[in-house]
Design an enzyme around this catalytic site. Sequence first.
Site, PDB file in Angstrom:
ATOM      1  N   SER A 133      99.459  50.742  62.545  1.00 26.19           N
ATOM      2  CA  SER A 133     100.448  50.382  61.146  1.00 26.19           C
ATOM      3  C   SER A 133     101.716  49.200  61.496  1.00 26.19           C
ATOM      4  CB  SER A 133     101.030  51.650  61.294  1.00 26.19           C
ATOM      5  OG  SER A 133     102.625  51.076  60.649  1.00 26.19           O
ATOM      6  N   TYR A 146     106.975  57.518  65.997  1.00 28.92           N
ATOM      7  CA  TYR A 146     106.281  57.086  64.956  1.00 28.92           C
ATOM      8  C   TYR A 146     105.379  55.484  64.918  1.00 28.92           C
ATOM      9  CZ  TYR A 146     102.696  55.841  61.358  1.00 28.92           C
ATOM     10  OH  TYR A 146     101.201  55.186  60.461  1.00 28.92           O
TER      11      TYR A 146
HETATM   12  N1  LIG Z   1     100.294  55.413  54.110  1.00 29.52           N
HETATM   13  C1  LIG Z   1     100.715  54.660  54.641  1.00 29.52           C
HETATM   14  O1  LIG Z   1     101.767  53.797  54.441  1.00 29.52           O
HETATM   15  C2  LIG Z   1     100.724  54.202  56.604  1.00 29.52           C
HETATM   16  C3  LIG Z   1     100.736  52.606  56.378  1.00 29.52           C
HETATM   17  C4  LIG Z   1     100.024  52.447  57.919  1.00 29.52           C
HETATM   18  C5  LIG Z   1      99.789  52.997  58.661  1.00 29.52           C
HETATM   19  N2  LIG Z   1      98.769  54.082  57.828  1.00 29.52           N
HETATM   20  C6  LIG Z   1      98.075  55.304  58.604  1.00 29.52           C
HETATM   21  O2  LIG Z   1      96.722  55.178  57.869  1.00 29.52           O
HETATM   22  C7  LIG Z   1      95.927  56.339  58.356  1.00 29.52           C
HETATM   23  C8  LIG Z   1      95.663  57.254  57.633  1.00 29.52           C
HETATM   24  O3  LIG Z   1      96.570  57.300  57.019  1.00 29.52           O
HETATM   25  P1  LIG Z   1      96.224  58.111  55.005  1.00 29.52           P
HETATM   26  O4  LIG Z   1      97.551  56.943  54.559  1.00 29.52           O
HETATM   27  O5  LIG Z   1      94.854  57.822  54.542  1.00 29.52           O
HETATM   28  O6  LIG Z   1      97.722  58.829  55.171  1.00 29.52           O
HETATM   29  P2  LIG Z   1      96.553  60.974  54.809  1.00 29.52           P
HETATM   30  O7  LIG Z   1      95.784  60.804  53.344  1.00 29.52           O
HETATM   31  O8  LIG Z   1      97.702  61.306  55.155  1.00 29.52           O
HETATM   32  O9  LIG Z   1      95.648  61.062  55.961  1.00 29.52           O
HETATM   33  C9  LIG Z   1      96.040  61.509  58.062  1.00 29.52           C
HETATM   34  C10 LIG Z   1      94.440  61.872  57.831  1.00 29.52           C
HETATM   35  O10 LIG Z   1      95.176  62.272  59.425  1.00 29.52           O
HETATM   36  C11 LIG Z   1      94.244  63.103  59.594  1.00 29.52           C
HETATM   37  N3  LIG Z   1      95.244  63.898  60.748  1.00 29.52           N
HETATM   38  C12 LIG Z   1      95.844  64.235  61.017  1.00 29.52           C
HETATM   39  N4  LIG Z   1      96.118  64.871  62.781  1.00 29.52           N
HETATM   40  C13 LIG Z   1      94.804  64.694  63.165  1.00 29.52           C
HETATM   41  C14 LIG Z   1      94.456  65.752  63.580  1.00 29.52           C
HETATM   42  N5  LIG Z   1      95.147  66.307  64.416  1.00 29.52           N
HETATM   43  N6  LIG Z   1      93.399  66.203  64.151  1.00 29.52           N
HETATM   44  C15 LIG Z   1      92.202  64.843  63.342  1.00 29.52           C
HETATM   45  N7  LIG Z   1      93.136  64.297  62.070  1.00 29.52           N
HETATM   46  C16 LIG Z   1      94.174  64.313  62.009  1.00 29.52           C
HETATM   47  C17 LIG Z   1      94.644  63.963  58.410  1.00 29.52           C
HETATM   48  O11 LIG Z   1      93.926  65.499  58.411  1.00 29.52           O
HETATM   49  P3  LIG Z   1      94.069  66.859  57.658  1.00 29.52           P
HETATM   50  O12 LIG Z   1      93.664  66.215  56.015  1.00 29.52           O
HETATM   51  O13 LIG Z   1      93.205  67.723  58.258  1.00 29.52           O
HETATM   52  O14 LIG Z   1      95.390  66.679  57.190  1.00 29.52           O
HETATM   53  C18 LIG Z   1      94.306  63.023  57.585  1.00 29.52           C
HETATM   54  O15 LIG Z   1      93.005  63.281  57.289  1.00 29.52           O
HETATM   55  C19 LIG Z   1      96.921  56.720  59.915  1.00 29.52           C
HETATM   56  O16 LIG Z   1      96.355  56.769  60.668  1.00 29.52           O
HETATM   57  C20 LIG Z   1      99.089  56.677  59.506  1.00 29.52           C
HETATM   58  O17 LIG Z   1      99.389  56.232  60.369  1.00 29.52           O
HETATM   59  C21 LIG Z   1      99.561  54.487  56.695  1.00 29.52           C
END
Ligand SMILES: NC(=O)c1ccc[n+]([C@@H]2O[C@H](COP(=O)([O-])OP(=O)(O)OC[C@H]3O[C@@H](n4cnc5c(N)ncnc54)[C@H](OP(=O)(O)O)[C@@H]3O)[C@@H](O)[C@H]2O)c1
Length: 240
Positions: A133, A146
């Site tokens: 991120s 984070y």
């Molecule tokens: N959204 C943003 O603004 C943003 C910005 C920068 C980086 N990111 C990064 O992008 C990545 C994907 O996030 P997203 O935005 O697509 O959000 P999201 O849809 O909420 O996805 C987060 C994912 O992480 C999984 N997860 C959390 N804890 C876990 C664990 N202990 N074991 C296995 N899976 C786990 C969740 O699984 P469950 O479905 O079981 O909860 C979900 O599939 C993350 O690494 C996040 O930090 C996001």
Amino acid sequence: MRILIVGATSAIAEATARLFAKEGAEFFLTGRNSGRLEIVAKDLTNRGASKMQTAIFDITKLEDHFAILDQSFLSPVDVVLVAPGTLGDQKACEASAEATVKELSTNFVATAALLTQIANRLERGAVIAVISSVAGDRGRQSNYVYGSAKGGLSIFLEGLRNSLYEAGVHVLTIKPGFVDTPMTAHLSKGPLYVKPEVIATGIKKAIERRKNVVYLPFRWKMIMAIIRMIPEPLFKRMKL
Ligand SMILES: NC(=O)c1ccc[n+]([C@@H]2O[C@H](COP(=O)([O-])OP(=O)(O)OC[C@H]3O[C@@H](n4cnc5c(N)ncnc54)[C@H](OP(=O)(O)O)[C@@H]3O)[C@@H](O)[C@H]2O)c1
């Protein structure tokens, strides 16, 4: 192409997988939530995935890492996409050591541990793509637990890339800005927010072009360059 996705229920991972499914890719998907994982798997099959396998996997359960990789690496893997992440509450982390450790564990410790095992199994030409991120580029009062986990992850990936270079395994660090996904559902959305599909297109291109580090969308490269240039005596006074 055979793709292993860790955290396949992530909105960004799912949008990326859809682009590869259209081209007939084979998938091994892992996720914590079996119901959601099966929905994602069916959808990708309907969109053209040529083979589909799934497994339930919580990345923080270190004792499961070996077995899940044994299962997913029965056939060679071309691309690994690692997406799990949690945007924990900063104030809750400041109030609780357990909350801080949990946040650091999901976003850094468990991810780094898994990546070490994955690296040992990949063959020449393979790509490891990991979602870090922009939050990891500089510590801010609003989300430094984070942010430090993602910062640690980005440094880890830098080292891993260097270490795997000779073996011909490529490591891609993905640094998205603000993305409208379930992770940010509780936050009010400003003009810098984009849909996961925008990030997915950038991730696919970066994998195909063997990029090292990508900011998505690209404007975040400039934004973070400016933020990193702010001198610390001034930065510490800012409310960011
Ligand atoms: N959204 C943003 O603004 C943003 C910005 C920068 C980086 N990111 C990064 O992008 C990545 C994907 O996030 P997203 O935005 O697509 O959000 P999201 O849809 O909420 O996805 C987060 C994912 O992480 C999984 N997860 C959390 N804890 C876990 C664990 N202990 N074991 C296995 N899976 C786990 C969740 O699984 P469950 O479905 O079981 O909860 C979900 O599939 C993350 O690494 C996040 O930090 C996001």
